[in-house]
Design a protein around this motif. Sequence first.
Motif, PDB file in Angstrom:
ATOM      1  N   THR A   1      -5.476  -4.307 -11.299  1.00  0.00           N
ATOM      2  CA  THR A   1      -6.135  -3.966 -10.197  1.00  0.00           C
ATOM      3  C   THR A   1      -6.583  -4.604  -9.347  1.00  0.00           C
ATOM      4  O   THR A   1      -6.538  -4.655  -8.021  1.00  0.00           O
TER       5      THR A   1
ATOM      6  N   TYR B   1       0.908  -1.233  -0.010  1.00  0.00           N
ATOM      7  CA  TYR B   1       0.030   0.057  -0.018  1.00  0.00           C
ATOM      8  C   TYR B   1       0.876   1.179   0.197  1.00  0.00           C
ATOM      9  O   TYR B   1       0.714   2.248  -0.754  1.00  0.00           O
TER      10      TYR B   1
ATOM     11  N   ALA C   1      -5.349  -4.474  -5.149  1.00  0.00           N
ATOM     12  CA  ALA C   1      -6.380  -4.340  -4.409  1.00  0.00           C
ATOM     13  C   ALA C   1      -6.675  -5.162  -3.530  1.00  0.00           C
ATOM     14  O   ALA C   1      -7.086  -5.005  -2.254  1.00  0.00           O
TER      15      ALA C   1
ATOM     16  N   SER D   1      -6.016  -4.644   0.848  1.00  0.00           N
ATOM     17  CA  SER D   1      -7.133  -4.824   1.736  1.00  0.00           C
ATOM     18  C   SER D   1      -6.967  -6.009   2.512  1.00  0.00           C
ATOM     19  O   SER D   1      -7.807  -6.183   3.446  1.00  0.00           O
TER      20      SER D   1
ATOM     21  N   PHE E   1     -11.883   3.656   1.097  1.00  0.00           N
ATOM     22  CA  PHE E   1     -10.828   2.602   1.363  1.00  0.00           C
ATOM     23  C   PHE E   1     -10.009   3.163   2.734  1.00  0.00           C
ATOM     24  O   PHE E   1      -9.753   4.015   3.137  1.00  0.00           O
TER      25      PHE E   1
ATOM     26  N   ILE F   1      -7.471   1.355  -7.854  1.00  0.00           N
ATOM     27  CA  ILE F   1      -7.127  -0.098  -7.096  1.00  0.00           C
ATOM     28  C   ILE F   1      -7.771   0.386  -5.602  1.00  0.00           C
ATOM     29  O   ILE F   1      -8.405  -0.425  -4.977  1.00  0.00           O
ATOM     30  N   LEU F   2      -7.896   1.824  -5.071  1.00  0.00           N
ATOM     31  CA  LEU F   2      -8.541   2.005  -3.898  1.00  0.00           C
ATOM     32  C   LEU F   2     -10.087   1.825  -3.942  1.00  0.00           C
ATOM     33  O   LEU F   2     -10.518   1.338  -2.828  1.00  0.00           O
TER      34      LEU F   2
ATOM     35  N   LEU G   1     -11.840  -0.590  -5.674  1.00  0.00           N
ATOM     36  CA  LEU G   1     -11.865  -1.884  -5.731  1.00  0.00           C
ATOM     37  C   LEU G   1     -11.385  -2.605  -4.106  1.00  0.00           C
ATOM     38  O   LEU G   1     -12.208  -3.519  -3.626  1.00  0.00           O
ATOM     39  N   ALA G   2     -10.266  -1.859  -3.734  1.00  0.00           N
ATOM     40  CA  ALA G   2      -9.987  -2.406  -2.203  1.00  0.00           C
ATOM     41  C   ALA G   2     -11.089  -2.333  -1.277  1.00  0.00           C
ATOM     42  O   ALA G   2     -11.272  -2.848  -0.306  1.00  0.00           O
TER      43      ALA G   2
END
Length: 527
Positions: free
Chosen positions: A72, A10, A76, A80, A157, A42-43, A45-46
């Motif tokens: 992605t 991250y 992600a 997460s 996120f 990415i954020l 989907l995370a």
Amino acid sequence: MEIKLTPNLYEFLKINTEKNKNKPFLKFKGHKLSYQDFFEQILKLAAFFQSLKFEKNFKVGLLTQNRPEFITVYFASIISGANIIPINYFLNHEEIEYIVNNSGMKCFCFSKDFEKTALYLFEKKNEIKTFIAFDPTENQKFLNYASCIKEIPADSFHPVPILPEHTASIIYTSGTTGNPKGAMLSHENLISDAVYFCRHYFDHYKHHIRYIAFLPLFHSFSFMVGIICMMELGATVSLMESILPFDKVIKTMLKDRINILVGIPQVFRVLSEKKVPAIARPLLKLLFPIKSCISGGAPLGIEVLAEFEKKFRIPIHEGYGLTEASPIVSVNDKYHHKHGSVGRVPKGLMEIKIVDENRKTLPNGKEGEIALKGKNIMKGYFNNPEETEKVLQDGWLYTGDIGILDDEGFITIVDRKKNIIISNGMNIYPAEIETVLRKHPSIREAVVVGVPDKHHGETPFAVIELYPEKKASALELKQFLMKQEARYKIPKYYDFWNEIPRNQTGKILKREIRKTVLEKMKLKDKK
């Protein structure tokens, strides 16, 4: 010198996005995404993964050809708190089902090409709770990727605490026997491998890097070099769905002015065989502004290396790696290059030694098994302590590769331990014989395998692919080898095939070749 690493992926993504915010990161089918745009996807989907409320370290499967969603989902999932499992799309349903069950997969992401696989898994008993389809589908069993992230703002996120040693990805490697093993790679493994490799290889590089990613991203080498390393370098990546048709790859290289080319030996073979008039060769530098080439995944034939460098006037730097090492181990570079070797390990990343059959360290210049220890070495095989104990001892990874380490730290790969042919108690390395055979002017490719022999235990069997319109006989090849090899190493049998079988990443299917050879020998014995 010790390099300060970000603690997790991250932070790695965040820092590299801040440095390269408006730079183009990805080009795909006419579309372009900046580092900032991609990080926001990415954020989003995370945040969706967090909304699923799965337990920490839940497993996300990923089955698709190359496309932006692959990258992605990969990142992600990891940020997460999940573990990503990229799946080799050449596997059959039963092989994929094994990975799903062994890992305890909870979420399965796929493209329309693999909807049948998703349906197969949906009907089976497993732990998958959520199926996400990248493409529109009429099947109500599956969530649609675009719908999952459409209404989710990137700032929803919430970063989770992730330590460097936490598992990020599990890469299932195909074993020679039995089921595949899942190599657990941590955040530290992936970040250290990328950062140290970039410092080792690209430190002198002053141009903005334009890279083409055409090898399957499920492969650890392809994703590490093509995505993670390129992010670290602030590069622009032209993503290809597939390596085929290869003419499309070449057109994209020309259009996007690609200046770094990383491929497998088969790619460089195809390029070296392209007919280019001698008078036009100086123009290639203008058409292909490539500054550097890296070859990995399999040994690069000396004749391919020589022809490519003669034609394109660009050096190919051969490297070495394995999934269990995240995967880059060593590579030649512009200033430290030794032909025939796979380079040196990046300083500060890992230690290397060569050991005998009792795992005792051997002096430089002696061949033995390559052992590695460092920040990039896997945690172990998921849910498989027995196999882990076989290869990991006191932090050292015993690779199963036979090599030589010289006084300057350059590594030469001799062969895979499992490929060794033992004839009358003597070790024969197929790669050594294959290298000599490839020097014959009629031979395009050669593979040597061991077959049972009632007098010697085992004996070498050579499978030969000739160049079109070229000829050679078994007797001719025996005589050719005898000028350069000891008599006991000379293959007893020769078989001429129209084409040596390879998988879609270009690796020679040695197990399948040996199986076919043994079946042919059985049929011959029956007659």
